[in-house]
Structure formats: C-alpha cells, structure tokens
Design a protein around this motif. Structure first.
Motif, short mmCIF file in Angstrom:
data_model
loop_
_atom_site.label_atom_id
_atom_site.label_comp_id
_atom_site.label_asym_id
_atom_site.label_seq_id
_atom_site.Cartn_x
_atom_site.Cartn_y
_atom_site.Cartn_z
N VAL A 44 -3.90 8.88 -5.15
CA VAL A 44 -4.76 7.84 -5.44
C VAL A 44 -5.87 8.37 -6.22
O VAL A 44 -6.41 9.29 -6.01
CB VAL A 44 -5.08 6.81 -4.20
N ARG A 45 -6.18 7.37 -7.07
CA ARG A 45 -7.57 7.76 -7.85
C ARG A 45 -8.24 6.66 -8.36
O ARG A 45 -7.60 5.72 -8.82
CB ARG A 45 -7.06 8.50 -9.21
N ASP A 46 -9.59 6.70 -8.32
CA ASP A 46 -10.36 5.50 -8.65
C ASP A 46 -11.47 5.89 -9.31
O ASP A 46 -12.53 6.36 -8.78
CB ASP A 46 -10.64 4.47 -7.47
N GLU A 106 -7.94 0.82 1.95
CA GLU A 106 -8.85 1.08 1.17
C GLU A 106 -10.17 1.75 1.81
O GLU A 106 -10.80 2.72 1.29
CB GLU A 106 -9.72 -0.31 0.60
N ALA A 107 -10.35 1.41 3.29
CA ALA A 107 -11.44 2.23 4.06
C ALA A 107 -10.95 3.56 4.25
O ALA A 107 -11.62 4.40 4.09
CB ALA A 107 -11.42 1.51 5.29
N VAL A 111 -9.85 3.42 -2.13
CA VAL A 111 -9.22 2.66 -3.22
C VAL A 111 -8.69 1.42 -2.93
O VAL A 111 -7.75 1.67 -2.03
CB VAL A 111 -8.55 3.54 -4.37
N GLU A 112 -8.67 0.54 -3.82
CA GLU A 112 -7.98 -0.84 -3.59
C GLU A 112 -6.46 -0.53 -3.87
O GLU A 112 -6.09 -0.03 -4.72
CB GLU A 112 -8.23 -1.81 -4.53
N ALA A 113 -5.48 -0.80 -2.75
CA ALA A 113 -4.20 -0.79 -3.09
C ALA A 113 -3.39 -2.07 -2.74
O ALA A 113 -3.71 -2.54 -1.60
CB ALA A 113 -3.77 0.33 -2.18
N THR A 175 -8.16 2.11 -11.31
CA THR A 175 -7.28 2.51 -9.95
C THR A 175 -5.92 2.93 -10.28
O THR A 175 -5.20 2.15 -10.92
CB THR A 175 -7.43 1.23 -9.16
N ARG A 176 -5.58 3.97 -9.93
CA ARG A 176 -4.09 4.66 -10.38
C ARG A 176 -3.52 5.18 -8.87
O ARG A 176 -4.42 5.58 -7.96
CB ARG A 176 -4.14 5.68 -11.17
#
Length: 186
Positions: A44-46, A106-107, A111-113, A175-176
């Motif tokens: 994950v990346r943000d 997210e916590a 990132v938002e998923a 977000t990725r």
C-alpha cells in the motif's frame, strides 16, 4: 488517396475517449464463488507513506478475517468483520473495534482501503455500477473503474478464460494498493 483517408480516420479514432463497457456476464465459476481463502502480499502507498505486509484472507458471505504479517511471517494484526462490526487484535494483544474493517485497516496500514468492495474485485466480479474499460482477448477484465477506484488486473493465475486474478493494482488519487495472490483456495 485512400490510404491517406484511412490513416486520418484511424488517427481520429485513436483520439476518441475510451469505450465504456458494461461488466461482462459473470463466468459460472466466479458467480458461485461466495467464499475463498487467499494467501498473498499486499503493498500500500499513499503519497509518502508505504507499507508491505503478508496477507491471509478468509472470506465468506457472513464474515471476513484478515491476518496481516511482517516480512518474517510474524503476525502484525488480525482484523475480523461481520454484520456486527469489525475487531482488530494487534500482535501485542491490544484490541480495537470499529463499525467497519475499512476503519481498522486505515489505522493499521495508514491508507484508505476499500475493504467492502475487495471481495468482488479480487474475484474479478465488479459491481453493476462499475465501468469496464478494458478486457483481454479471453474476455477477462483488465481495467475497471468502480466508485472512483481504478482496478487493473495485471496478471491471472493461469491462461484459462475462467482463471482467477493473481496481481491486482487498485488506485484512486495518491492511494495505491497492489495485491499479489500466491495461493487461491476457493
């Protein structure tokens, strides 16, 4: 002269907006897949924040359970979600609760998923409101836009028309998420 007209027509067609297709009819094997177990890796990346974890995910209609592990396989956290909400247990024993797995994810990941949509996306069964932007020669999804998220199926588990996805890239804005499935246990 005919060649110039044909070349001009092709050039103009190449500039046209991408064709939006309705979702393909569900293939029988996927239409019946209401539960599965996935072993894999999630990146994950943000913006500047990144994380890479191992993932064991058990999904069925009533419940999801995700075990996130570190590089050496040690458990980092377990998130369980059902109709009553979501619960997370960290490796040190601390527990948290939330209304959804997305809040806890997210916590944990920073990132938002889109946890609620992931079961359909990972099995290449986008929702009815999704826009199919690209399919491969076998009719398998390649690129879909759903609720502002772009889902790209970059690799399938095998060459069959009903193969399950192996690599999926999901992104919206900065977000990725990249899911690499090492094993499917439908």
């Amino acid at each position: 002269m005919k060649i110039l007209v044909l070349a001009a027509a092709l050039a103009i067609a190449g500039c046209a907006a991408p064709v939006v297709r309705p979702p393909p009819a569900e293939r029988p094997a996927m239409a019946e897949m209401r539960s599965f177990v996935i072993e894999g890796r999630l990146q994950v990346r943000d913006g500047e924040r990144t994380a890479a974890v191992g993932l064991d995910w058990q999904h069925d209609v009533e419940r999801d359970a995700w075990l996130f592990t570190g590089p050496l396989g040690q458990g980092l956290a377990r998130i369980e979600a059902d109709g009553r909400g979501a619960r997370m247990t960290l490796a040190d024993g601390r527990r948290s609760e939330a209304a959804s797995a997305a809040e806890l994810g997210e916590a944990l990941l920073g990132v938002e998923a889109p946890f609620a949509r992931l079961p359909r996306w990972v099995t290449a069964r986008p929702g009815e409101s999704a826009e199919v932007r690209e399919v491969d020669a076998l009719g398998r999804l390649r690129r879909v836009v759903d609720q502002g998220w772009t889902i790209e199926y970059t690799e399938y588990a095998d060459e069959g028309a009903d193969a399950l996805p192996r690599k999926i890239d999901i992104h919206r804005g900065d977000t990725r998420l990249r899911l690499i499935v090492d094993a499917w246990n439908p």
